[in-house]
Design an enzyme around this catalytic site. Sequence first.
Site, PDB file in Angstrom:
ATOM      1  NE  ARG A  78      -3.496   2.384   2.604  1.00  0.00           N
ATOM      2  CZ  ARG A  78      -3.335   3.280   3.566  1.00  0.00           C
ATOM      3  NH1 ARG A  78      -2.471   3.051   4.561  1.00  0.00           N
ATOM      4  NH2 ARG A  78      -4.016   4.403   3.568  1.00  0.00           N
ATOM      5  CG  HIS A 122      -0.957   9.050   3.388  1.00  0.00           C
ATOM      6  ND1 HIS A 122      -0.978   7.694   3.655  1.00  0.00           N
ATOM      7  CD2 HIS A 122      -0.630   9.640   4.570  1.00  0.00           C
ATOM      8  CE1 HIS A 122      -0.672   7.483   4.926  1.00  0.00           C
ATOM      9  NE2 HIS A 122      -0.447   8.651   5.487  1.00  0.00           N
ATOM     10  CD  GLU A 167      -4.377   7.769   9.683  1.00  0.00           C
ATOM     11  OE1 GLU A 167      -4.153   6.672  10.218  1.00  0.00           O
ATOM     12  OE2 GLU A 167      -3.659   8.783   9.868  1.00  0.00           O
ATOM     13  CG  ASN A 292      -5.060   3.553   8.701  1.00  0.00           C
ATOM     14  OD1 ASN A 292      -5.178   2.540   8.019  1.00  0.00           O
ATOM     15  ND2 ASN A 292      -4.629   4.698   8.201  1.00  0.00           N
ATOM     16  CE1 TYR A 294       0.158   2.958  13.461  1.00  0.00           C
ATOM     17  CE2 TYR A 294      -1.782   4.176  12.746  1.00  0.00           C
ATOM     18  CZ  TYR A 294      -0.550   3.592  12.468  1.00  0.00           C
ATOM     19  OH  TYR A 294      -0.054   3.637  11.190  1.00  0.00           O
ATOM     20  CD  GLU A 352      -1.491   4.219   8.062  1.00  0.00           C
ATOM     21  OE1 GLU A 352      -1.190   4.663   9.199  1.00  0.00           O
ATOM     22  OE2 GLU A 352      -1.653   4.955   7.072  1.00  0.00           O
TER      23      GLU A 352
END
Length: 452
Positions: A78, A122, A167, A292, A294, A352
């Site tokens: 990606r 991005h 995002e 994504n 985290y 991600e």
Amino acid sequence: MTGRFRFPEGFHWGAATSAYQIEGSPLADGAGPSIWQRFAHTPGMMSNGDTGDVACDHYNRYKDDVQLMRALGLQGYRFSINWARVLPEGTGRVNAKGLGFYSRLVDELLENGIVPNATLFHWDLPAALDDRGGWLNRDVAHWFADYAEVMFKALGDRVPRWATLNEPWVVTDGGYLHGALAPGHRSKYEAPIAAHNLMRASGAGIQAYRAHGKHEIGVVFNIEPKYPASDSAEDLAATKRAHAYMNKQFADPALLGSYPPELKEIFGDAWPDFPEDDFKLTNQKVDFVGINYYTRAVVKHDADAYPLKAVPVRQPNKTYTETGWEVFEQGLTDTLTWFKHRYGDIPLYITENGSAFYDPPVAENGVLDDPLRTNYLRKHLGAMHKAIEAGVNIKGYYAWSLMDNLEWSLGFSKRFGLYHVDFATQKRTAKATAKLYAQVIGSNGAVLDEQG
């Protein structure tokens, strides 16, 4: 071996990067500047004065980097496209040399059996478009669709999976509300307008793909589950606001065609009355959604916190990454099950997931041991597997990141990579996490069971 960590047949394993973070040579071969090129060269905005002028020099070393991917056994890669590299003024004239770079990259991936997954935006908006208002100008949706059409016509025969945006929450929260990221604005009046135009642009990009594309297109959201610090009414309300602001603000207009009501409470008189017809544009059918993930946030009420009246609370006796994010793998399971419950059985990719930890020096035998990052990967793959067992339609996983890179305004101070990069020499060295991930890919997850 029980096989309990085996993933579904055909599960897709990859790694991810983004253009400004790794490419370097941002103005090479006729490219125009992006807002990140400007931001990075503005004194005081970047840690240690770091810029993306060289970064990982991927623009010149992409063939070597594809060999790193091949060594991992990656099935997919990606990457993102620097809009201003292809359209230096943001619209109109196509820069053949800039477009040629991405065409050569795609061909190199395919020659090595790696599926290209391209993200159109991005964060690196062309500076020329920022001069015309950027994400505050309603015309940006049409500018984006025209750019997307250029890319679909050029690469659509070889790139089977596309994402419009990565995002959008970070773009607006960091770039338009708090000023910590490009373009560095600080205005609660601008943030909801930029957010809305991002989603209009995403919808317009999807429409353009339906006219020209042959495969799949979606959009990528960062989701951070919110948990209340206590059962008090104030903390519960603060958690609800934080959840709506970060996790529903973009997914709702894209997938439900509306905004959560909490946003009007959060922004007050800064919340615009958007035309109803706009939601016909934002609410386009997607083939997948990228998630994504985290960390999580434990939230408490704080009347002085702008604009949410909510703040995260650091948890005692927990492991935190160097970016200050708690390692909390259960949050990934919770996120994925919540997403299915709210938005339906849309195919999902983890686009991600990763962690920044201190890397010790490379050992004499060429091994770089990074046990905290390895543990993070193992835990989060297990959490993703739990969501699959619970019926969530997850098609693949992309580790963030293929290699250490420019971590935006934090510069080169935070390392997420599977490969260590010596930025002085550009030497890449596999970390222990890379070796584990290669084993995961090769066994489709079974190695996780073998290691307990």
